[in-house]
Design a protein around this motif. Sequence first.
Motif, PDB file in Angstrom:
ATOM      1  N   GLU A 181       0.815  -1.228  -0.011  1.00  0.00           N
ATOM      2  CA  GLU A 181      -0.119   0.084  -0.079  1.00  0.00           C
ATOM      3  C   GLU A 181       0.901   1.327   0.323  1.00  0.00           C
ATOM      4  O   GLU A 181       1.770   1.545   0.786  1.00  0.00           O
ATOM      5  N   LEU A 182       0.654   2.119  -0.816  1.00  0.00           N
ATOM      6  CA  LEU A 182       1.347   3.313  -1.116  1.00  0.00           C
ATOM      7  C   LEU A 182       0.645   4.562  -0.430  1.00  0.00           C
ATOM      8  O   LEU A 182      -0.613   4.684  -0.432  1.00  0.00           O
ATOM      9  N   ASP A 186       7.088  10.560  -6.762  1.00  0.00           N
ATOM     10  CA  ASP A 186       8.433  10.268  -6.469  1.00  0.00           C
ATOM     11  C   ASP A 186       8.878   9.056  -6.808  1.00  0.00           C
ATOM     12  O   ASP A 186       8.491   8.425  -8.048  1.00  0.00           O
ATOM     13  N   TRP A 187       9.518   8.276  -6.000  1.00  0.00           N
ATOM     14  CA  TRP A 187       9.893   6.687  -6.572  1.00  0.00           C
ATOM     15  C   TRP A 187       8.677   6.078  -6.506  1.00  0.00           C
ATOM     16  O   TRP A 187       9.161   4.777  -7.041  1.00  0.00           O
ATOM     17  N   ARG A 188       7.853   6.097  -5.969  1.00  0.00           N
ATOM     18  CA  ARG A 188       6.594   5.192  -5.956  1.00  0.00           C
ATOM     19  C   ARG A 188       5.771   5.391  -7.299  1.00  0.00           C
ATOM     20  O   ARG A 188       4.624   4.664  -7.586  1.00  0.00           O
ATOM     21  N   ALA A 197       6.620  -4.103   2.679  1.00  0.00           N
ATOM     22  CA  ALA A 197       7.077  -2.569   2.516  1.00  0.00           C
ATOM     23  C   ALA A 197       7.072  -2.514   0.897  1.00  0.00           C
ATOM     24  O   ALA A 197       7.627  -3.298   0.228  1.00  0.00           O
ATOM     25  N   ALA A 198       6.812  -1.182   0.364  1.00  0.00           N
ATOM     26  CA  ALA A 198       6.901  -0.927  -1.121  1.00  0.00           C
ATOM     27  C   ALA A 198       8.080  -1.357  -1.858  1.00  0.00           C
ATOM     28  O   ALA A 198       8.128  -2.025  -2.756  1.00  0.00           O
TER      29      ALA A 198
END
Length: 246
Positions: free
Chosen positions: A127-128, A133-135, A221-222
């Motif tokens: 889950e973000l 950005d990097w996501r 964790a993403a």
Amino acid sequence: MNGKIIILAGGKGTRMDADIPKVLVEVAEEPMIEHLLRVIEDRPLVVVGFQAEKVKAQLGDRAEYVLQEEQLGTGHAVACAQDQLNEFDGPVVVLYGDHPLVSKETIEKLLNLYHENKANVSMLTTELSDFDDWREGFYSFGRIVRDTNNNIAAIREMKDSSEEEKNIKEVNPGYYCFDSQWLWKNINKLRNENKQNEYYLTDLVELAVAQNDFIPSFKVAAKECLGVNTKEQLKLVEKFLKLKSS
């Protein structure tokens, strides 16, 4: 780890201008598949394809191998492993050779989901907070659609999502654990009726839901879900690997 692990490693590093199997492209001065192998205790079954002999030469007897002669999608890649794993009864975990950040603890948690629930399909999600950005790369991932009881009801591919579903921040990184007997009974039900004409593992989740199966999951964790498809993603994964080792 009390289960069988399949690593999908058949692709070519086209978008990275690499004329070698993608999993052999170096990340932090090592072929990216080596980072994954380091966290797996048992010999995995590696599905090879493009320049298969190079992958075999790199990994040697640390893995078993099966050849995917044509690249027809993730579901087809796993189906190629059926003959080799037909005698095995238990959990089958599917991982990707171009996802070098997944941890040993995460793989063990996925296997524990199977042992605790005896579910036909278990999976990870992430889950973000947003897709900035990097996501940003996660925006193209399938969305996890849950029912009123908070159970997984569907995985909606981004291109098929409604505007409301595109706002869902819980997405599918593609890490699954299957009960072997259920998997081989259902893998041939996959259809390639999509724009890519490929067979997708995602559709097995849809099959399980249609069979009224409960699909246990947990969020990871993403950064553990980052794959390497482009030079930019390679730099990002390299950055996280260096942070992890420092």
